[in-house]
Design a protein around this motif. Structure first.
Motif, short mmCIF file in Angstrom:
data_model
loop_
_atom_site.label_atom_id
_atom_site.label_comp_id
_atom_site.label_asym_id
_atom_site.label_seq_id
_atom_site.Cartn_x
_atom_site.Cartn_y
_atom_site.Cartn_z
N HIS A 189 -3.20 0.41 11.97
CA HIS A 189 -2.97 -1.04 11.98
C HIS A 189 -3.33 -1.59 13.36
O HIS A 189 -3.85 -0.87 14.22
N ALA B 207 -3.34 0.36 6.80
CA ALA B 207 -3.71 1.41 5.85
C ALA B 207 -2.85 2.64 6.09
O ALA B 207 -2.42 2.91 7.22
N LEU C 253 -11.96 6.31 8.92
CA LEU C 253 -11.29 5.04 8.68
C LEU C 253 -12.34 3.98 8.43
O LEU C 253 -13.25 3.79 9.23
N THR D 18 0.87 -1.17 0.00
CA THR D 18 0.00 0.00 0.00
C THR D 18 0.91 1.22 0.00
O THR D 18 2.01 1.20 0.56
N CYS E 239 -15.30 0.07 0.05
CA CYS E 239 -14.25 1.00 -0.35
C CYS E 239 -14.80 2.43 -0.31
O CYS E 239 -16.02 2.63 -0.31
N ARG F 150 -8.83 -5.14 5.97
CA ARG F 150 -9.08 -4.24 4.85
C ARG F 150 -9.34 -2.80 5.31
O ARG F 150 -10.39 -2.23 5.07
N LEU F 151 -8.36 -2.24 5.99
CA LEU F 151 -8.46 -0.87 6.46
C LEU F 151 -8.17 0.11 5.32
O LEU F 151 -7.24 -0.10 4.54
N THR F 152 -8.94 1.19 5.23
CA THR F 152 -8.67 2.26 4.28
C THR F 152 -9.09 3.59 4.90
O THR F 152 -10.16 3.70 5.49
#
Length: 330
Positions: A111, A98, A154, A53, A202, A144-146
């Motif tokens: 994280h 992320a 977040l 990433t 997303c 699946r952190l974004t």
């Protein structure tokens, strides 16, 4: 809808755009220029990393093992520090990590370095933790952190023990004042507006998040206004409501935002109209895996694909080439 093929000596392990070039960071910084000329990698990582990433500035990268416990923070290609996550069921779900940039310009890392269910926010360059304090997290596996493009929220698409996929959004601004904000189920109106297993999610932009529900049974089936099994929904944080909910005819798989549309990567890439769920374009000759959820005892790797900054080209790794899909405009 043209597709350009760039031959590769072996399959790209990761892909990020660098201007018109494509770079395989996990593969040791292999590079392909716009003419398709390949430059060999210059680094051999002594660990089986398989995902990357990149920060908003492009200066930092995190490479990690999707179903492992290790990651590296890189600053312009140089190792800054190692990251770790709990071994607890690490082989069964995707590594939660992320990168983002706060409204004040600080680049951050999100994280779970200590426990599978404990989210932490750190300054990316220094590693200084921004979420110290007393914590009592719910029992969830974050994955699946974004971070939203504006750095205010977040997104997490993980799972509860059953297993059952969940999608939660946390207010980062509040979390920096009170880290316990990260210990619950996120923004309550969104949490209560989902009556289905969340398979993927997303960001569409600063305000809107897209969630895809699996076809598993609903939690209670009593709220007709909630996201239901098999649906694709667009949630507005500002409005506190679903803007669109429609039914997909195929699993979403990995999703990539593309303007006001979404690219789904399941079997092959498709461009989806979010207001109707219709497939506007698809590329059946470009093969991607059939991964849906972030968890599973059988690991299906996340497709190696990346959208360029102008959202005009999607690069997808294939066994012996990179397929560059020139997306339709208008």
């Amino acid at each position: 809808m043209r597709v350009t093929k760039m031959p590769t000596k072996s399959a790209a392990m990761s892909l990020v755009w660098d201007g018109d070039d494509l770079v395989d960071v996990v593969g040791g910084w292999r590079r392909w220029d716009s003419a398709g000329t390949e430059t060999p990698g210059k680094v051999s990582w002594a660990y089986p990393f398989d995902q990357v990433t990149v920060s908003a500035s492009g200066r930092f990268h995190v490479i990690y093992a999707e179903r492992g416990t290790k990651a590296l923070v890189l600053d312009n290609g140089q190792i800054v520090r190692e990251l770790n996550r709990s071994f607890y069921h690490a082989a069964d779900y995707d590594y939660p990590v992320a990168l983002g940039r706060l409204p004040d310009g600080r680049e951050i890392l999100a994280h779970c370095p200590d426990q599978h269910n404990l989210l932490e926010i750190e300054e990316l360059e220094s590693g200084r933790r921004l979420t110290s304090g007393e914590r009592t997290p719910v029992d969830v596996f974050h994955s699946r952190l974004t971070v939203s493009p504006d750095g205010r929220h977040l997104l997490m698409a993980g799972w509860l023990w059953h297993p059952y996929g969940v999608g939660w959004v946390f207010d980062l601004q509040q979390a920096l004042l009170d880290p316990a904000v990260l210990d619950g189920r996120g923004i309550v109106p969104l949490y209560e507006a989902v009556d289905a297993e969340v398979a993927a999610a997303c960001w569409l932009d600063d305000d809107r998040v897209v969630m895809a529900a699996s076809t598993e049974e609903p939690l209670d089936g009593e709220d007709s206004e909630a996201l239901s099994p098999g649906q694709l929904g667009v949630w507005s944080i500002a409005a506190g409501a679903w803007q669109h909910r429609t039914t997909l005819t195929h699993p979403a798989g990995t999703m990539i935002a593309c303007g006001d549309e979404i690219l789904t990567l399941h079997g092959h890439p498709r461009l989806i109209d979010l207001s109707t769920g219709a497939v506007k374009a698809e590329w059946p000759d470009v093969t991607v895996g059939t991964k849906s959820d972030s968890y599973g005892v059988t690991h299906l790797p996340t497709p190696v694909a990346t959208l360029d900054r102008d959202q005009r080209r999607l690069a997808v790794a294939q066994p012996d080439h990179i397929a560059v899909i020139h997306l339709p405009t208008g």
